[in-house]
Structure formats: C-alpha cells, structure tokens
Write an enzyme that holds these catalytic residues in place. Structure first.
Site: not given
Ligand code: HCA
Ligand code: CU
Length: 380
Positions: A14-15, A74, A94, A134, A136, A195, A197, A291
C-alpha cells in the site's frame, strides 16, 4: 511501559506502492505477500480497491490466498469506499481522513464536526459488516490534538478495533510521539497504530517510542519504501526491537529479511544502501585493528545484532593500514597457514606500510601471507 504484544502492519503493498519507482504486477504482489507471510508479519495492508480496476482485482486475489497474515485494505473515509473495500473479502479496513488545517482547507474541505459525523457513520458501517476496523487521521501531528481525541473517543465508543496516529510528513520526534500515544492510551480502550514517515530520519525511533507509550500496531514497508523517502523500514524496525530484547522478534523468520530487502530492491530498481540495517553490505564488517581483535575474541564487543541470527556472516577487513596482527592471524587461519606471533606482527607492519601508499586488496595480503609461510618452511 514495557513492550509486550505488538503487531506489524506491513504496508509495502500500500504505502510501498506509493514509492516513486514502484510498479507491482499481480504476480509480484503475490510473491511479496507470500514472502512477508513466511516472515511472519501479522497484517498486510493493500492499496485501495478504488485506486484502479486492477487494484480492486489484486485486493480480491490476495484476500483469497489463505495467508496467515490478516489482509487489510486502505480507504478514504466515506461509505462508498468502505463498501467497495468490504466487497473485496478483506479481513479488515484501514480508514483514513485528513484532520490538519492543511488537508481540511486544501484537500477535502470538511470541518471537524463533519469529519466526526462521517467517521462514526463509516466505522459503524464497517463494524456492522464484521470486518476489523481502523480509523486514523492523516497528518495527525499537525492536527489539533483536541479534535483528534474527540473523534477517537467517539469511534472508540462505537467499538472500533484500532485508531491510528499518522506522522504523514515525518515531522514528529520520539518525545512527541510518546506523549500523543500515551495520552490516547489513557483516554481510549481500543488498540493504537502508528504510521511514521522518515523525512527527518526519525521513523524507526518514533515507531519504537509509540510502542513504549502503549501502541499495539506499527506500520512498516520493506526498505522503508513509500511516498517521498518512505516510512519505518521493516528490517530497521526489527533491528531496533532485537537490540532491546531479541525475544521481541523471535516470532519472525529473521533470515528472510535479506530475501525481502533484495526482492524489493530488485523490483523497484534501487540498490540496498551500504548502511542499511542488517542487509547493507557494511552492516557486519569490522575494520580497525582494535575492533577486529575484540570481535574475533567475542563478537558482542562490537555487535549488537548477531549476523548468524539473520543468516548472515561477519567480515573482518584486514587489507588496510588500520589492520593489526590479530586480524592478520585470523586471515592466516582461514587460509590454513601457521605463522608465529613474531611473523604475524612483522606482516602487520609490512601491510600497514604497503597500505599507506594506496588501496590494497585481500589478494595482496594473501600473497604476503603465503610468501611468509613459504619462507618459514624453507627455514625449517
Ligand atoms: C496516504 C497517507 C498515509 C496514511 C497512513 C495511515 C499517511 O498516503 O494515504 O492510514 O495510517 O502517511 O498519512 O499513508
Ligand atoms: Cu503514509
């Protein structure tokens, strides 16, 4: 709070599909899903069926594979998307919606009361369909925390399985994430997902802080691939947990990490970075004489991760000017050459002088070792 139960929501499908170089055919998705399942991640998150016709087919196909991992997709927070997601036969959905002023003003245009209503409607629908649900908020860190708390309390009361904290732009620090998750933990009953980045290099530390504060689910992707420079990498996250207590990751098939990293690197046409967690080519190399000596005596002196637990081996680099006689001895032993201490010391000095004049290779060192062994034979 000590870390006990946690699950990985593996989002390479997904991501990871949002990584600039990613294009996964259904065969490739099946290969990735199978490998991740063999590794033992608890969940796989898939691209929304609304993204494209093929994405919808892929969701249905992977949901039917009969994997041990639970299959999630998602979607945006609206009823139509939620229905399409359920129709794919996934175990869970999600749902995400932007709550920061940036996203409210420049993306969907909804107010907080409108988001609250929508969230309740969509969560209630998904729960009525019997799927793991879920909810978010995108860009949670740049949203008003009171707004988020109000919405999460409302969906918690409906019986949502999980709420998520998303550091969408990679702005959070471990302390901030810890505070947010700990406050949520005090106010809601359901599970908490994080989640994160990696724009400012904190994705692993933030995921770890979330767990320490009571999060139950962490999102990862292989090699960290995702939007921009990605999210918490699976291998790095596992390394972080292992370094704390290796029993935290004994539920996973650790030697598969190399295969996972190599497979994704190949599919998205990148090299595994030299300093990548576990699988970077330099991850288990030792160089300086001091080392090398200690590591040869006891690897724990300079290794927090044991390469053998990941099906890998350490490498003691001997062909350079920082070398020492202990390292040279280990190379002689590998070659089956018996040299005495005086010879080894002399060889170490010789190699240092040679290496001062430029880059030398292992073959150069081996030649010197063979010559010394030959001289010794003649002398005897
Ligand atoms: C996206 C955003 C997401 C969602 C994260 C999540 C983010 O690309 O749709 O649903 O937990 O970073 O906010 O990846
Ligand atoms: Cu993301």
């Amino acid at each position: 709070m000590s870390i006990e139960n946690f699950s990985i929501i593996e989002s390479t499908l997904r991501e990871g599909e949002q990584f600039v170089n990613a294009f996964f055919s259904i065969e490739e998705k099946i290969r990735i899903a199978t490998l991740l399942d063999a590794f033992g991640v608890e969940y796989l998150e898939l691209t929304s069926p609304l993204a494209s016709p093929q994405s919808a087919k892929d969701c249905t196909t992977i949901a039917k594979m009969g994997l041990n991992a639970r299959i999630l997709t998602h979607t945006r927070c609206n009823l139509e998307d939620a229905k399409r997601a359920v129709d794919c036969g996934v175990d869970g959905v999600d749902v995400v919606i932007g709550t920061s002023s940036y996203l409210r003003d420049f993306s969907h245009g909804l107010s907080i009361p409108q988001i609250l209503e929508l969230a309740q409607e969509v969560v209630a629908y998904l729960l009525s369909q019997g799927v793991e649900t879920r909810f978010s908020t995108e860009d949670s860190l740049r949203s008003n925390f009171e707004d988020i708390l109000q919405i999460y309390k409302a969906v918690d009361q409906l019986g949502v399985h999980r709420v998520g904290v998303a550091d969408t732009v990679g702005v959070g620090t471990p302390h901030q994430i810890y505070d947010i998750v700990a406050t949520l933990r005090q106010n809601i009953q359901c599970d908490i997902e994080f989640h994160g980045h990696n724009d400012s290099g904190c994705a692993i530390a933030n995921a770890y802080a979330a767990l320490e504060a009571g999060a139950t689910h962490i999102d990862t992707s292989i090699l960290g691939i995702g939007e921009r420079n990605g999210i918490t990498p699976l291998g790095g996250f596992v390394a972080r947990l292992y370094a704390t207590d290796r029993s935290l990751v004994k539920k996973y098939n650790l030697p598969l990490i190399r295969n996972l990293d190599q497979t994704i690197a190949h599919l998205v046409q990148v090299e595994i970075p030299f300093n990548n967690y576990i699988t970077g080519f330099a991850s288990f190399t030792h160089k300086a004489g001091i080392h090398a000596k200690a590591v040869l005596n006891n690897p724990s002196t300079y290794e927090i991760l044991s390469p053998e637990d990941f099906g890998l081996t350490r490498y003691v680099h001997v062909a350079h000017r920082l070398t020492g006689w202990n390292a040279i001895k280990s190379r002689a032993d590998q070659l089956g050459l018996e040299l005495d201490k005086a010879q080894l010391r002399q060889l170490a000095e010789q190699i240092k002088i040679l290496a001062d004049n430029g880059r030398i290779t292992l073959e150069d060192v081996d030649d010197l070792l063979y010559e010394a062994a030959e001289r010794q034979k003649i002398a005897i």
